[in-house]
Structure formats: C-alpha cells, structure tokens
Design an enzyme around this catalytic site. Structure first.
Site, PDB file in Angstrom:
ATOM      1  N   GLY A   6      -4.403  15.244   2.266  1.00 19.75           N
ATOM      2  CA  GLY A   6      -3.770  14.312   2.992  1.00 19.75           C
ATOM      3  C   GLY A   6      -1.995  14.468   2.800  1.00 19.75           C
ATOM      4  O   GLY A   6      -1.525  14.894   1.875  1.00 19.75           O
ATOM      5  N   HIS A  38      -9.282   8.699   2.937  1.00 24.57           N
ATOM      6  CA  HIS A  38     -10.076   9.771   2.877  1.00 24.57           C
ATOM      7  C   HIS A  38     -11.398   9.943   3.699  1.00 24.57           C
ATOM      8  O   HIS A  38     -11.559  11.006   3.789  1.00 24.57           O
ATOM      9  CB  HIS A  38     -11.001   9.116   1.464  1.00 24.57           C
ATOM     10  CG  HIS A  38     -10.094   9.031   0.126  1.00 24.57           C
ATOM     11  ND1 HIS A  38      -9.966   7.934  -0.451  1.00 24.57           N
ATOM     12  CD2 HIS A  38      -9.304  10.033  -0.548  1.00 24.57           C
ATOM     13  CE1 HIS A  38      -9.092   7.874  -1.420  1.00 24.57           C
ATOM     14  NE2 HIS A  38      -9.011   8.955  -1.539  1.00 24.57           N
ATOM     15  N   HIS A  81     -11.034   5.355   0.723  1.00 24.19           N
ATOM     16  CA  HIS A  81     -10.657   4.359   1.694  1.00 24.19           C
ATOM     17  C   HIS A  81     -10.762   5.149   3.174  1.00 24.19           C
ATOM     18  O   HIS A  81     -10.941   6.201   3.120  1.00 24.19           O
ATOM     19  CB  HIS A  81      -9.051   3.627   1.338  1.00 24.19           C
ATOM     20  CG  HIS A  81      -8.345   4.779   0.865  1.00 24.19           C
ATOM     21  ND1 HIS A  81      -7.725   5.668   1.850  1.00 24.19           N
ATOM     22  CD2 HIS A  81      -7.872   4.967  -0.441  1.00 24.19           C
ATOM     23  CE1 HIS A  81      -7.143   6.661   1.030  1.00 24.19           C
ATOM     24  NE2 HIS A  81      -6.797   6.100  -0.201  1.00 24.19           N
ATOM     25  N   LYS A 126      -0.244  12.047   2.547  1.00 22.22           N
ATOM     26  CA  LYS A 126       0.141  11.149   1.671  1.00 22.22           C
ATOM     27  C   LYS A 126       0.775  11.843   0.294  1.00 22.22           C
ATOM     28  O   LYS A 126       1.775  11.272  -0.092  1.00 22.22           O
ATOM     29  CB  LYS A 126      -0.899  10.136   1.416  1.00 22.22           C
ATOM     30  CG  LYS A 126      -0.927   9.214   0.211  1.00 22.22           C
ATOM     31  CD  LYS A 126      -0.169   8.228   0.638  1.00 22.22           C
ATOM     32  CE  LYS A 126       0.030   7.195  -0.522  1.00 22.22           C
ATOM     33  NZ  LYS A 126      -0.430   7.560  -1.918  1.00 22.22           N
ATOM     34  N   ASP A 127      -0.080  12.682  -0.116  1.00 19.43           N
ATOM     35  CA  ASP A 127       0.505  13.512  -1.258  1.00 19.43           C
ATOM     36  C   ASP A 127       1.014  14.754  -0.841  1.00 19.43           C
ATOM     37  O   ASP A 127       0.551  15.972  -0.931  1.00 19.43           O
ATOM     38  CB  ASP A 127      -0.643  13.703  -2.252  1.00 19.43           C
ATOM     39  CG  ASP A 127      -1.456  12.531  -2.719  1.00 19.43           C
ATOM     40  OD1 ASP A 127      -0.969  11.988  -3.553  1.00 19.43           O
ATOM     41  OD2 ASP A 127      -2.236  11.908  -1.848  1.00 19.43           O
TER      42      ASP A 127
HETATM   43  P1  AMP Z   1      -6.915  10.894  -4.343  1.00 20.99           P
HETATM   44  O1  AMP Z   1      -8.120  10.447  -4.227  1.00 20.99           O
HETATM   45  O2  AMP Z   1      -6.096   9.932  -4.354  1.00 20.99           O
HETATM   46  O3  AMP Z   1      -6.746  12.075  -4.996  1.00 20.99           O
HETATM   47  O4  AMP Z   1      -6.900  11.544  -2.901  1.00 20.99           O
HETATM   48  C1  AMP Z   1      -7.632  12.554  -2.138  1.00 20.99           C
HETATM   49  C2  AMP Z   1      -7.130  13.168  -1.048  1.00 20.99           C
HETATM   50  O5  AMP Z   1      -7.127  11.928   0.008  1.00 20.99           O
HETATM   51  C3  AMP Z   1      -5.852  13.791  -1.120  1.00 20.99           C
HETATM   52  O6  AMP Z   1      -5.776  14.945  -0.310  1.00 20.99           O
HETATM   53  C4  AMP Z   1      -4.828  12.656  -0.626  1.00 20.99           C
HETATM   54  O7  AMP Z   1      -3.619  13.237  -0.165  1.00 20.99           O
HETATM   55  C5  AMP Z   1      -6.019  11.844   0.709  1.00 20.99           C
HETATM   56  N1  AMP Z   1      -5.425  10.763   0.780  1.00 20.99           N
HETATM   57  C6  AMP Z   1      -5.341   9.790  -0.156  1.00 20.99           C
HETATM   58  N2  AMP Z   1      -4.612   8.434   0.679  1.00 20.99           N
HETATM   59  C7  AMP Z   1      -4.549   8.972   2.089  1.00 20.99           C
HETATM   60  C8  AMP Z   1      -4.073   8.146   3.226  1.00 20.99           C
HETATM   61  N3  AMP Z   1      -3.737   6.978   3.064  1.00 20.99           N
HETATM   62  N4  AMP Z   1      -4.142   8.949   4.220  1.00 20.99           N
HETATM   63  C9  AMP Z   1      -4.504  10.260   4.170  1.00 20.99           C
HETATM   64  N5  AMP Z   1      -4.856  11.054   3.089  1.00 20.99           N
HETATM   65  C10 AMP Z   1      -5.149  10.233   1.927  1.00 20.99           C
END
Ligand code: AMP
Length: 281
Positions: free
Chosen positions: A147, A37, A34, A149-150
C-alpha cells in the site's frame, strides 16, 4: 481457503502451483485486516491464478518501546475476509518458524531508508526488508502488493527487489480511507473517540497541502509550515515529522521540480500514525 503455518508447506504449495504453470500473487500483512488490506488482496486475486496473504506480526521491525506486544490480532476475522476476497492461502507462520534458533542473516539498505520513518525508527526497515525478502523466497510470487499508505516501505521494497535482481513485480496500491478521510490502519483501533477526531486533522492538513500545491507557486517550506501549523494547534497531537521528499528515492528535495511525497508521522495520544499525499509534477 487454506491456512498454512510452516515454511516447508508454503514452499511446497508454491512449487506445486508453479509446476502447474500457475501465477502467484502475495500480499504481506501483519493482520487485523481492514478495507485497505482487502483492496490489495482483491487485486492479487484478480491479477494472478493464486493469491497468498501472509499474516505475521514481525518482531524484528518493531523498536524496543513500540507496540509489538499489544499489536491487534484477530485471525478468525482475517481468515473470513481473505476467503471472501478470494484468497487461496493464508500463510501464518510462528516467530519460531520465521526466526528459528541460530537465525542471524539480515537484509539492509541505504539511501531510501535514511529519512522519514527510517530516521525515527532505527532498525525498522532492516526488519521489514528481512521479512519481505524471506516471504518472497518462501511464497515465490510473480507479483507482490503493497500500500501507498506506507509509502517509504513501498519505495524500499521496489528498490530492494530491483537491487537484488529478484523476479517479482511490485505493485503499489492507493491509500484506502474511512468515509471521513482518516487513512485506514490496524492501529486506528488504539484511538479513543477524541483522539480519532484529532487524527482526522492529519488527512485534513495533507489535503490542504495538496490544494495549496495545486494552486501553484507555493514552495516546500510554505507547504510544510501549513501542515505544522494545523497540527501543532491540537493538544493531543505531537508531530514526529512533516517531510517533502523525492517520491522514488525518499531523499530531501529543495524545489518541487519533480513528483514528491508529502509525508506526515504524528503521535495522537500514544498512537503513532502515518499518512501522505503525492505532489505530482
Ligand atoms: P500492515 O498489515 O499494516 O503491515 O499492512 C500490510 C499492507 O497493507 C502494507 O503494504 C500496507 O501499506 C497496506 N495498507 C495498510 N493500510 C492501508 C490503507 N489504508 N490503504 C492501502 N493499503 C494499506
């Protein structure tokens, strides 16, 4: 843009780039990408000569009753987004490729992983640290992007790369939100219309927490209580935790005398969502 599925090809590609003197940026993801990412990918593209996006739903970071089996996947759409954002390679290995028979080495970490999601999801950060360690070894990036976010994951990876003297710079990127404030997440796709409306209150409560903090003289307990009161009034929301911790170590603090992370995890229906704000001192 190329899609690479084997460790040996990814290592060869990174080595060839290095031999040419090119810098590499890596964005580790679990796919179903999204705008959050995309912001990471764009930054990796602009900071580096080559950008790699890894897409791998990492089984060892999911608990037994979590959503590994139904985690959303759409490689075609992800590939379009990555290509449009200027990525050079998607690294999309199979489970077998990442964890072949006989695999038995894990990276683990104390302290920073103890609270928040680490406390509620036993083994989660062991899985995260292990897969990120592997991805950093395979793609050999100069820089990697995560991010806010995490937030705990970002703190964990910063600590891990420092503790293990790894030659990679970790960059944290701000939370990207929907127009109405909901933090973007691949898991938002699980939410029904009503649940999505309820989920908005997580950000609302956090924004109010930030406002109360900025107004001055509120203490940690008051701020936490405000969030808990907002969320506990919603029938479809069940709080997993509301915590205010040191922004770097993720350890509990008693007073707001340094930058702190105010973090929430909550189930909205069956979906576990996380969000946070930084209380900057
Ligand atoms: P994920 O695919 O959920 O494991 O996330 C992959 C990376 O994208 C991680 O570093 C997350 O922190 C980052 N991420 C996920 N959602 C967001 C968001 N809303 N804003 C910024 N970074 C994000």
């Amino acid at each position: 843009m190329e899609i690479i599925r084997t460790v040996s090809e990814m290592k060869a590609k990174a080595a060839a780039w290095k031999a040419e003197g090119l810098s590499i940026g890596l964005v580790p993801t679990m796919g179903f990408l999204h705008e959050g990412h995309r912001s990471l990918v764009k930054r990796a593209v602009s900071d580096n000569d080559r950008a790699v996006v890894s897409i791998f739903v990492n089984p060892i970071q999911f608990g037994v009753n979590e959503d590994f089996d139904r985690y959303p996947r759409d490689l075609k759409k992800d590939a379009d987004m990555c290509a449009e954002a200027g990525a050079d390679v998607i690294f999309n290995p199979s489970e077998q490729e990442m964890y072949p028979a006989g695999f038995c080495s894990y990276t683990d970490m104390a302290l920073v992983t103890e609270g928040l999601c680490g406390a509620r999801r036993p083994g989660h950060f062991r899985g995260v640290c292990t897969v990120v360690m592997k991805l950093l070894n395979i793609a050999a990036p100069d820089r990697a992007y995560f991010g806010q976010k995490d937030a705990q994951q970002l703190a964990v990876i910063k600590r891990m790369t420092r503790d293990f003297n790894m030659d990679v710079e970790i960059t944290g990127m701000p939370i990207v939100r929907e127009a109405d404030g909901l933090a973007m997440s691949s898991r938002n796709t699980y939410l029904s219309g009503d649940e999505r409306a309820a989920a908005l209150y997580i950000n609302k409560a956090l924004s109010e927490a930030l406002r109360i903090f900025r107004d001055g003289d509120a203490d940690i307990q008051q701020i936490k209580r405000h969030i808990e009161t907002t969320l506990s009034g919603l029938p479809s929301v069940k709080i997993d935790y509301v915590e205010i911790v040191d922004a770097e170590t993720m350890q509990a603090i008693q007073t707001l005398d340094r930058s702190a992370l105010c973090a929430v995890a909550a189930y909205v229906g069956k979906t576990r969502l996380i969000d946070n704000v930084v209380l900057e001192v």
